[in-house]
Design an enzyme around this catalytic site. Sequence first.
Site, PDB file in Angstrom:
ATOM      1  N   ASN A 147       0.798  -1.223   0.000  1.00 19.45           N
ATOM      2  CA  ASN A 147       0.000   0.000   0.000  1.00 19.45           C
ATOM      3  C   ASN A 147       0.833   1.276   0.000  1.00 19.45           C
ATOM      4  OD1 ASN A 147       0.125  -1.696   2.468  1.00 19.45           O
ATOM      5  ND2 ASN A 147      -0.334   0.231   3.500  1.00 19.45           N
ATOM      6  N   GLN A 173      -4.429  -3.879  -2.826  1.00 19.56           N
ATOM      7  CA  GLN A 173      -3.853  -2.836  -3.678  1.00 19.56           C
ATOM      8  C   GLN A 173      -3.573  -3.333  -5.093  1.00 19.56           C
ATOM      9  OE1 GLN A 173      -3.725   0.283  -2.899  1.00 19.56           O
ATOM     10  NE2 GLN A 173      -3.965   0.280  -0.678  1.00 19.56           N
ATOM     11  N   SER A 193     -10.909  -5.380  -1.214  1.00 19.15           N
ATOM     12  CA  SER A 193     -11.636  -4.248  -0.649  1.00 19.15           C
ATOM     13  C   SER A 193     -12.288  -3.439  -1.766  1.00 19.15           C
ATOM     14  CB  SER A 193     -10.658  -3.368   0.118  1.00 19.15           C
ATOM     15  OG  SER A 193     -11.317  -2.231   0.603  1.00 19.15           O
ATOM     16  N   HIS A 195     -13.346  -0.104  -1.662  1.00 16.72           N
ATOM     17  CA  HIS A 195     -13.074   1.331  -1.829  1.00 16.72           C
ATOM     18  C   HIS A 195     -11.747   1.634  -2.500  1.00 16.72           C
ATOM     19  CE1 HIS A 195     -10.467   2.125   1.872  1.00 16.72           C
ATOM     20  NE2 HIS A 195     -10.904   0.917   2.110  1.00 16.72           N
ATOM     21  N   THR A 231     -27.309  -9.335   7.970  1.00 15.04           N
ATOM     22  CA  THR A 231     -27.979  -8.956   6.731  1.00 15.04           C
ATOM     23  C   THR A 231     -26.987  -8.277   5.793  1.00 15.04           C
ATOM     24  OG1 THR A 231     -30.033  -8.681   7.939  1.00 15.04           O
ATOM     25  CG2 THR A 231     -29.905  -7.604   5.786  1.00 15.04           C
ATOM     26  N   CYS A 316      -0.921   8.885  13.285  1.00 19.31           N
ATOM     27  CA  CYS A 316      -0.967   9.712  14.485  1.00 19.31           C
ATOM     28  C   CYS A 316      -1.422   8.827  15.635  1.00 19.31           C
ATOM     29  CB  CYS A 316      -1.937  10.856  14.272  1.00 19.31           C
ATOM     30  SG  CYS A 316      -1.748  12.118  15.506  1.00 19.31           S
TER      31      CYS A 316
END
Length: 371
Positions: A147, A173, A193, A195, A231, A316
Site C-alpha cells: 500500500n 492494492q 476491498s 473502496h 444482513t 498519528c
Amino acid sequence: MIRSAAVRTYLDHNASAIPSVAASEAAAEWLRRGGNPSSVHGAGREARAAVEGARRSVAASLDVAPAELVFCSGATEALHLAIAGLATGRHVVASALEHPAVFGALRASGARVRQVRPDAGGRLAPADFVAALAPETALVVAMAAHNELGNLFPVHEIVAAVAPVPVLCDAVQAWGRVPLHPQDLGCTALALSGHKIGAPSGVGALWSKAGTQLRPWIEGGPQERGRRAGTENVAGIVGLGVAAAEIGTRLGQMERLGELRNQLQAALVGLGGVVHGSPEARLPNTLALRFPGLEGELLLQGLDLAGVCISSGSACSAGAIEPSPSLLACGLTEAEARGGLRVSLGPETQAADVEHLLSALPPLLERARCA
Ligand code: PLP
C-alpha cells in the site's frame, strides 16, 4: 466527495479510489430500494438477485467460482475471517510488510507469528519464507502489492516455495491495478476491498479455494452460506459488483498512469526526493519517497492547504506522529521514515493534477528547508 471542489487535486487513490459514477449510482439505487435478501417475498428476491449478480461480477473479474466468495465489510474483515479459520492459535509466517489489518487479525486469533524481513528496497524473497517455516506452520501470509511502497511481491513463487502450507494473500492494492487471478497465484485465500477500486467503502470480499474450512468471524444468521452472519450490505455489494465489472477499464489506464508516475518521479527526484521501494516491480500508480531532513507530515499538510491530497505512511498515535512500520522494516531510521510520502494516481488523474502538485511543492520545500 473526495474530489468535490474543482480546485482539489486528489492523488491518494491507495487510501481510497475516487468512487466510480456507475458504482455509486447503482449503490444509491439500492439504498433507496432496500429489501432483505433473506426475505422470501418479491422485494427480498430482488435484493437476493442483486447480491448474486454482484457475486458473479466479482467472480468474473477474478476468474473464480461465485460460491467461493464471501462478501463482508472490507478487507480488514476478510483478513480476520481467513485468519480465524486458517490460523487460530497456530504458527503463522507473515511478511513484515503486511498491513496492520493482518497483524491485528493475527493478534486476535492468538496465532504465533514469525515475520519475514524485506531488503532495503522492500523486496521479499521466497527462500526467506521457507526459512521461517516451522514443522507446525499452519499459514503463510503474503500480500500482492504494498500500500505505501507500491512494491509487487512474487506471491506465486512464495506459494510454490512453501507448499503445502496454505497462503493467504492480501490483494487489496493489486486488484484493479495489475491483472489478478487467485488461481494463477495458487494461494488458498485472498482478501479484497471495494473502496480501492471505485466501489463504496464498507464492502469487500474474501475469496477462498473451494473446500477451505472457514470459521465464521461474525456469527448469527446463515447468510453467506454460514460463513458471515448479518444482513447483507446490498447497496455496497451492488456497488462492488459494478466496480468489479469496470476493472478492465481501470487496468486499461495503468500504462498511461505509469508514464505519468514516472514523469512525476523524475521531477520530484530533481527537487531532491529519494524514492522508496523497488522501481523494477511496482504498481504503476504509486510513488513513495522522502525529501531528506523534512517531515512528511509537514509537507502533506502544506500540500493539503494548496488543495493537493497525498499521504504519508505515518500514523498519528496519542498525539505523536509514528513512523511507518513498513519503512522501518526496510531499515530506514525513524527520522528517515518520518519523511515518508506517498503519491498514488487513479484512472481520473490527468497531467494537470501532477502539474498542480509540482507547482505547489517547491515553495513548501524551500520554506521547510529554511525553517
Ligand atoms: N490491506 C491493504 C494492503 C490495505 O491497503 C488496506 C486499506 O488501506 C486494507 C488491507 C484494509 O482494507 P479495508 O479498508 O477494506 O478494511
